[in-house]
Design a protein around this motif. Structure first.
Motif, PDB file in Angstrom:
ATOM      1  N   THR A   1       0.704  -1.298  -0.002  1.00  0.00           N
ATOM      2  CA  THR A   1       0.096  -0.163   0.235  1.00  0.00           C
ATOM      3  C   THR A   1       0.966   1.131  -0.052  1.00  0.00           C
ATOM      4  OG1 THR A   1      -1.800  -1.186   1.155  1.00  0.00           O
ATOM      5  CG2 THR A   1      -1.809   1.242   1.156  1.00  0.00           C
ATOM      6  N   LEU A   2       0.742   2.239  -0.940  1.00  0.00           N
ATOM      7  CA  LEU A   2       1.244   3.405  -0.902  1.00  0.00           C
ATOM      8  C   LEU A   2       0.333   4.436  -0.229  1.00  0.00           C
ATOM      9  CD1 LEU A   2       3.498   5.333  -2.075  1.00  0.00           C
ATOM     10  CD2 LEU A   2       2.043   5.783  -3.972  1.00  0.00           C
ATOM     11  N   LEU A   3       0.994   4.989   0.801  1.00  0.00           N
ATOM     12  CA  LEU A   3       0.571   5.788   1.549  1.00  0.00           C
ATOM     13  C   LEU A   3       0.787   7.297   1.457  1.00  0.00           C
ATOM     14  CD1 LEU A   3       0.722   4.011   5.230  1.00  0.00           C
ATOM     15  CD2 LEU A   3      -1.010   4.048   3.690  1.00  0.00           C
ATOM     16  N   CYS A   4       0.004   7.916   1.123  1.00  0.00           N
ATOM     17  CA  CYS A   4       0.115   9.372   0.504  1.00  0.00           C
ATOM     18  C   CYS A   4      -0.241  10.594   1.459  1.00  0.00           C
ATOM     19  CB  CYS A   4      -0.116   9.708  -0.829  1.00  0.00           C
ATOM     20  SG  CYS A   4       0.843   8.631  -2.058  1.00  0.00           S
ATOM     21  N   PRO A   5       0.376  10.944   2.602  1.00  0.00           N
ATOM     22  CA  PRO A   5      -0.025  12.115   3.419  1.00  0.00           C
ATOM     23  C   PRO A   5      -0.039  13.318   2.756  1.00  0.00           C
ATOM     24  CG  PRO A   5       2.293  11.452   4.042  1.00  0.00           C
ATOM     25  CD  PRO A   5       1.782  10.658   2.784  1.00  0.00           C
ATOM     26  N   LEU A   6      -1.034  14.012   2.495  1.00  0.00           N
ATOM     27  CA  LEU A   6      -1.252  15.203   1.764  1.00  0.00           C
ATOM     28  C   LEU A   6      -0.923  16.286   2.543  1.00  0.00           C
ATOM     29  CD1 LEU A   6      -4.508  14.815  -0.425  1.00  0.00           C
ATOM     30  CD2 LEU A   6      -2.010  14.283  -0.864  1.00  0.00           C
ATOM     31  N   ASP A   7      -0.389  17.342   2.061  1.00  0.00           N
ATOM     32  CA  ASP A   7      -0.166  18.642   2.650  1.00  0.00           C
ATOM     33  C   ASP A   7      -1.604  19.394   2.699  1.00  0.00           C
ATOM     34  OD1 ASP A   7       1.904  20.764   3.980  1.00  0.00           O
ATOM     35  OD2 ASP A   7       0.441  22.065   2.315  1.00  0.00           O
ATOM     36  N   PRO A   8      -1.899  20.296   3.592  1.00  0.00           N
ATOM     37  CA  PRO A   8      -3.148  21.154   3.698  1.00  0.00           C
ATOM     38  C   PRO A   8      -3.427  21.785   2.121  1.00  0.00           C
ATOM     39  CG  PRO A   8      -2.399  21.199   5.745  1.00  0.00           C
ATOM     40  CD  PRO A   8      -1.288  20.527   5.042  1.00  0.00           C
TER      41      PRO A   8
ATOM     42  N   ASN B   1      -0.216  -3.727  -8.939  1.00  0.00           N
ATOM     43  CA  ASN B   1      -0.932  -4.526  -7.971  1.00  0.00           C
ATOM     44  C   ASN B   1      -0.563  -3.696  -6.514  1.00  0.00           C
ATOM     45  OD1 ASN B   1      -2.338  -6.688  -6.848  1.00  0.00           O
ATOM     46  ND2 ASN B   1      -0.562  -7.835  -6.465  1.00  0.00           N
ATOM     47  N   VAL B   2      -0.498  -2.387  -6.767  1.00  0.00           N
ATOM     48  CA  VAL B   2      -0.391  -1.648  -5.377  1.00  0.00           C
ATOM     49  C   VAL B   2      -1.523  -0.808  -5.187  1.00  0.00           C
ATOM     50  CG1 VAL B   2       0.961   0.245  -4.221  1.00  0.00           C
ATOM     51  CG2 VAL B   2       2.189  -1.346  -5.755  1.00  0.00           C
ATOM     52  N   THR B   3      -2.212  -0.866  -3.870  1.00  0.00           N
ATOM     53  CA  THR B   3      -3.244   0.195  -3.408  1.00  0.00           C
ATOM     54  C   THR B   3      -2.689   1.222  -2.995  1.00  0.00           C
ATOM     55  OG1 THR B   3      -4.438  -1.913  -2.581  1.00  0.00           O
ATOM     56  CG2 THR B   3      -4.935   0.233  -1.723  1.00  0.00           C
ATOM     57  N   VAL B   4      -3.544   2.244  -3.200  1.00  0.00           N
ATOM     58  CA  VAL B   4      -3.068   3.860  -2.956  1.00  0.00           C
ATOM     59  C   VAL B   4      -4.032   4.151  -1.693  1.00  0.00           C
ATOM     60  CG1 VAL B   4      -2.986   6.193  -3.538  1.00  0.00           C
ATOM     61  CG2 VAL B   4      -2.050   4.222  -4.983  1.00  0.00           C
ATOM     62  N   GLU B   5      -3.389   4.987  -0.531  1.00  0.00           N
ATOM     63  CA  GLU B   5      -4.429   5.594   0.450  1.00  0.00           C
ATOM     64  C   GLU B   5      -3.774   6.969   0.362  1.00  0.00           C
ATOM     65  OE1 GLU B   5      -4.844   3.774   4.300  1.00  0.00           O
ATOM     66  OE2 GLU B   5      -4.690   1.721   3.265  1.00  0.00           O
ATOM     67  N   VAL B   6      -4.662   7.823   0.145  1.00  0.00           N
ATOM     68  CA  VAL B   6      -4.386   9.359   0.380  1.00  0.00           C
ATOM     69  C   VAL B   6      -4.820   9.693   1.640  1.00  0.00           C
ATOM     70  CG1 VAL B   6      -4.773  11.599  -0.572  1.00  0.00           C
ATOM     71  CG2 VAL B   6      -4.440   9.724  -2.127  1.00  0.00           C
ATOM     72  N   ILE B   7      -4.124  10.355   2.626  1.00  0.00           N
ATOM     73  CA  ILE B   7      -4.390  10.720   3.943  1.00  0.00           C
ATOM     74  C   ILE B   7      -4.426  12.236   3.961  1.00  0.00           C
ATOM     75  CG2 ILE B   7      -3.807  10.435   6.228  1.00  0.00           C
ATOM     76  CD1 ILE B   7      -4.157   7.734   4.811  1.00  0.00           C
ATOM     77  N   ALA B   8      -5.621  12.864   4.148  1.00  0.00           N
ATOM     78  CA  ALA B   8      -5.586  14.202   4.044  1.00  0.00           C
ATOM     79  C   ALA B   8      -5.303  15.021   5.211  1.00  0.00           C
ATOM     80  CB  ALA B   8      -7.206  14.789   3.590  1.00  0.00           C
ATOM     81  N   ASP B   9      -5.220  14.255   6.385  1.00  0.00           N
ATOM     82  CA  ASP B   9      -4.899  14.821   7.831  1.00  0.00           C
ATOM     83  C   ASP B   9      -4.385  13.651   8.806  1.00  0.00           C
ATOM     84  OD1 ASP B   9      -7.134  13.400   9.050  1.00  0.00           O
ATOM     85  OD2 ASP B   9      -8.412  14.563   8.095  1.00  0.00           O
ATOM     86  N   ASP B  10      -3.970  14.168   9.848  1.00  0.00           N
ATOM     87  CA  ASP B  10      -3.337  13.347  10.779  1.00  0.00           C
ATOM     88  C   ASP B  10      -4.102  12.116  11.153  1.00  0.00           C
ATOM     89  OD1 ASP B  10      -0.598  14.135  10.369  1.00  0.00           O
ATOM     90  OD2 ASP B  10      -0.485  15.643  11.995  1.00  0.00           O
ATOM     91  N   ALA B  11      -5.298  12.598  11.272  1.00  0.00           N
ATOM     92  CA  ALA B  11      -6.183  11.528  11.867  1.00  0.00           C
ATOM     93  C   ALA B  11      -6.222  10.318  11.159  1.00  0.00           C
ATOM     94  CB  ALA B  11      -7.790  12.210  12.053  1.00  0.00           C
ATOM     95  N   GLY B  12      -5.805  10.581   9.738  1.00  0.00           N
ATOM     96  CA  GLY B  12      -6.096   9.112   9.056  1.00  0.00           C
ATOM     97  C   GLY B  12      -5.068   8.048   9.583  1.00  0.00           C
TER      98      GLY B  12
END
Length: 230
Positions: free
Chosen positions: A173-180, A219-230
């Motif tokens: 899983t690719l985790l992408c923590p977004l900046d505001p 074959n990679v899942t993507v999760e985009v995390i918009a805030d730290d609560a993710g």
């Protein structure tokens, strides 16, 4: 069940796996871990390259990535999983092998903090994600879960083959923590200056679709995390 290792007992280890012979020989409790736990093995990969060392809010995106990985690591350690870690900076790759227990997860958190501090020193180097992913394939067995926290553009074309090989027999899983500024950019145009050149530009919110399509082919899942609560 294939024996992986016999090691010193750490707080949080399953006491049913104490090895009597090693415990008697050393005078300290030792436990066994087995390769049958491969489905309960997790690898955390933290990308601390310069592209991650920025932010427009209270924390850098690299800090958000480290927090996210640490939080997930603590969650799976509590479930009895074995956790390994890899960190990537401009100048080096650091790792800890997969183990269980609170003491080991504490060491992982300390490594994340230490390597992030080193990344902020802006040391020179050219470590690549491809080399890190190749090392990841040797660090955890087939069936393991892999969480890679990186920039939305962090997986370059030259890294795709290595990522695809890692994902063939592992759940990546690719985790992408977004900046505001990426999740909710300002509506007004912003001034941009580079040397003597300046212009105004309007930021658009991040579109996950192209990245998800590209990663799905690997074959990679993507999760985009918009805030730290993710």
């Amino acid at each position: 069940m294939d024996l992986r290792e016999i090691r010193a007992y750490s707080e949080g280890d399953d006491t049913r796996r104490i090895d009597p012979a090693a415990t008697a020989r050393t005078g300290r409790p030792h436990v066994r871990s087995f390769h049958e736990d491969r489905d309960n093995t997790v690898l955390l990969i933290a990308d601390f390259r310069p592209e991650m060392l920025w932010g427009t809010s209270s924390s850098l995106r690299s800090v958000r990535a480290a927090r996210l990985l640490a939080r997930r690591g603590w969650e799976v350690i509590d479930q009895g999983a074995s956790v390994a870690v890899l960190t990537l900076t401009r100048s080096r790759i650091s790792a800890l092998p997969a183990r269980t227990g609170i003491q080991h997860m504490t060491a992982i958190a300390q490594l994340l903090a230490h390597e992030h501090d080193k990344a902020l020193d802006m040391e020179q180097g050219s470590c690549s994600l491809s080399v890190t992913l190749a090392r990841a394939a040797k660090l955890v067995p087939a069936g393991a879960r892999v969480w890679l926290a990186s920039d939305t553009q962090g997986v370059a074309e030259e890294d795709a083959a290595a990522l695809g090989r890692l994902a063939r027999r592992r759940r990546v899983t690719l985790l992408c923590p977004l900046d505001p500024a990426e999740a909710a950019p300002p509506s007004l145009p912003l001034p941009i200056r580079c040397g003597n050149t300046s212009r105004f530009a309007r930021l658009s919110s991040f579109d996950k679709t192209p990245l998800s399509t590209r990663m799905r082919a690997l074959n990679v899942t993507v999760e985009v995390i918009a805030d730290d609560a993710g």
